[in-house]
Design an enzyme around this catalytic site. Structure first.
Site, PDB file in Angstrom:
ATOM      1  N   GLU A  58       0.880  -1.357   0.224  1.00 15.29           N
ATOM      2  CA  GLU A  58       0.175  -0.070   0.185  1.00 15.29           C
ATOM      3  C   GLU A  58       0.718   1.263   0.064  1.00 15.29           C
ATOM      4  O   GLU A  58       0.746   2.473  -0.965  1.00 15.29           O
ATOM      5  CB  GLU A  58      -0.957   0.107   1.298  1.00 15.29           C
ATOM      6  CG  GLU A  58      -1.698   1.516   1.797  1.00 15.29           C
ATOM      7  CD  GLU A  58      -2.372   1.833   0.210  1.00 15.29           C
ATOM      8  OE1 GLU A  58      -3.190   2.826   0.552  1.00 15.29           O
ATOM      9  OE2 GLU A  58      -3.044   1.037  -0.579  1.00 15.29           O
ATOM     10  N   HIS A 216     -19.398 -10.023 -16.758  1.00 13.83           N
ATOM     11  CA  HIS A 216     -17.629 -10.092 -17.374  1.00 13.83           C
ATOM     12  C   HIS A 216     -17.378 -10.744 -18.115  1.00 13.83           C
ATOM     13  O   HIS A 216     -16.766  -9.781 -19.122  1.00 13.83           O
ATOM     14  CB  HIS A 216     -17.005  -9.883 -15.881  1.00 13.83           C
ATOM     15  CG  HIS A 216     -15.863  -9.958 -16.610  1.00 13.83           C
ATOM     16  ND1 HIS A 216     -15.792  -8.424 -17.014  1.00 13.83           N
ATOM     17  CD2 HIS A 216     -14.485  -9.646 -16.439  1.00 13.83           C
ATOM     18  CE1 HIS A 216     -13.945  -8.412 -17.397  1.00 13.83           C
ATOM     19  NE2 HIS A 216     -14.102  -9.397 -17.205  1.00 13.83           N
TER      20      HIS A 216
END
Length: 315
Positions: A58, A216
């Site tokens: 992160e 999808h």
């Protein structure tokens, strides 16, 4: 000055690719809260005392995004001043910065206050638009049009409309793909191309995650067919245009490779490298589409200017 701008353009384009892949990596490794609910600091500290794998992922993504953001802002300012006379420059400079800042704000809001998966899925698409704008700005800076006679390439209005529509449709598909990742639905269907190849029409027992996953896949399948149809049209109607033919060969190869990677994600049970490559290829495909939209826009303008010039000449 020109050399500096070109260097900034290349670094910004490559850097934005790293931002895209880094965002996918954060999602795939579930590292979004690696720095807790602090932003821009990590656990309220400039240098965290406890280092975890999620924190490294992160924090690295934040640092890369911040660095690329600075490069893009500088590129936009210099491009505006140096190439502002070129029609598309100012718009692309604005879009590059605006969407990069927007995706950063969405990421920050998710950390500070939390967001639904449906909102977070927009993050990748927004980054994709910023990448495309930076890529096109880079192509303009390197004066790619001088490599061929742009005025000799006229893209018919029907083809232009299809490419515009395909770009929008591709963004919609990237949203569904990002949503699949954010709701952890990548492996809810154990088979490919159907959710369960032994009972391909067994839709009655689908849960929401399976519907999103198969939605999808269906949308991606439609895109593949669409690309093949346009590819055949280009090969037939643009035989003398090296740019059109070469570009659509690359576009077709990218979309077929993308489908293969999608299947391999299931086969390899969500291999991280394949998943990241999946994100990279769709970025490249969208970049190609964006380039053709630029050519379409210029083709349309050239046709209009030629018509006006003819009218003035006759008058």
């Amino acid at each position: 000055m020109l050399k500096l701008i070109k260097t900034l353009a290349v670094l910004s384009t490559l850097g934005m690719l790293f931002v895209l892949i880094g965002g996918a990596l954060v999602t795939k490794t579930e590292s979004g809260m690696g720095c807790g609910d602090s932003w821009p600091l990590c656990h309220g500290q400039l240098i965290p005392s406890e280092i975890t794998f999620e924190l490294i992922i992160e924090l690295s993504h934040r640092l890369v995004s911040g660095g690329v953001g600075f490069l893009v802002l500088l590129l936009s300012i210099l491009s505006w001043r140096k190439f502002g006379h070129i029609r598309e420059t100012k718009l692309l400079a604005f879009l590059s910065t605006f969407f990069l800042v927007l995706q950063g704000l969405i990421g920050a809001a998710a950390v500070k206050w939390g967001q639904s998966d449906f909102v977070l899925a927009m993050h990748f698409g927004i980054s994709l638009i910023s990448f495309a704008a930076i890529l096109l700005l880079t192509l303009i800076i390197f004066e790619i049009d001088r490599k061929f006679d742009a005025k000799s390439l006229y893209i018919a209005i029907g083809m232009r409309k299809q490419m515009y529509a395909m770009a929008i449709y591709t963004l919609a598909i990237t949203y569904t793909g990002a949503l699949v990742r954010h709701i952890n639905a990548s492996l809810v269907c154990g088979s490919w191309p159907f959710c369960n190849n032994s009972t391909p029409l067994g839709l009655a027992n689908f849960n929401l995650h399976q519907w999103i996953q198969m939605g999808h896949r269906l949308a991606a399948g439609i895109l593949v067919v669409w690309v093949i149809i346009l590819f055949r049209k280009v090969m037939k109607e643009y035989k003398t245009s090296k740019v059109m033919r070469s570009g659509w060969i690359v576009a077709l190869a990218l979309i077929l490779f993308q489908v293969f990677l999608g299947a391999m994600i299931i086969v390899t049970k969500l291999n991280l490298m394949i998943a990241l490559l999946h994100a990279l290829i769709v970025a490249c495909f969208f970049g190609i589409l964006s380039y053709f939209i630029l050519l379409s826009s210029r083709s349309s303008r050239y046709k209009k200017d030629a018509k006006n010039h003819h009218t003035e000449y006759v008058s």
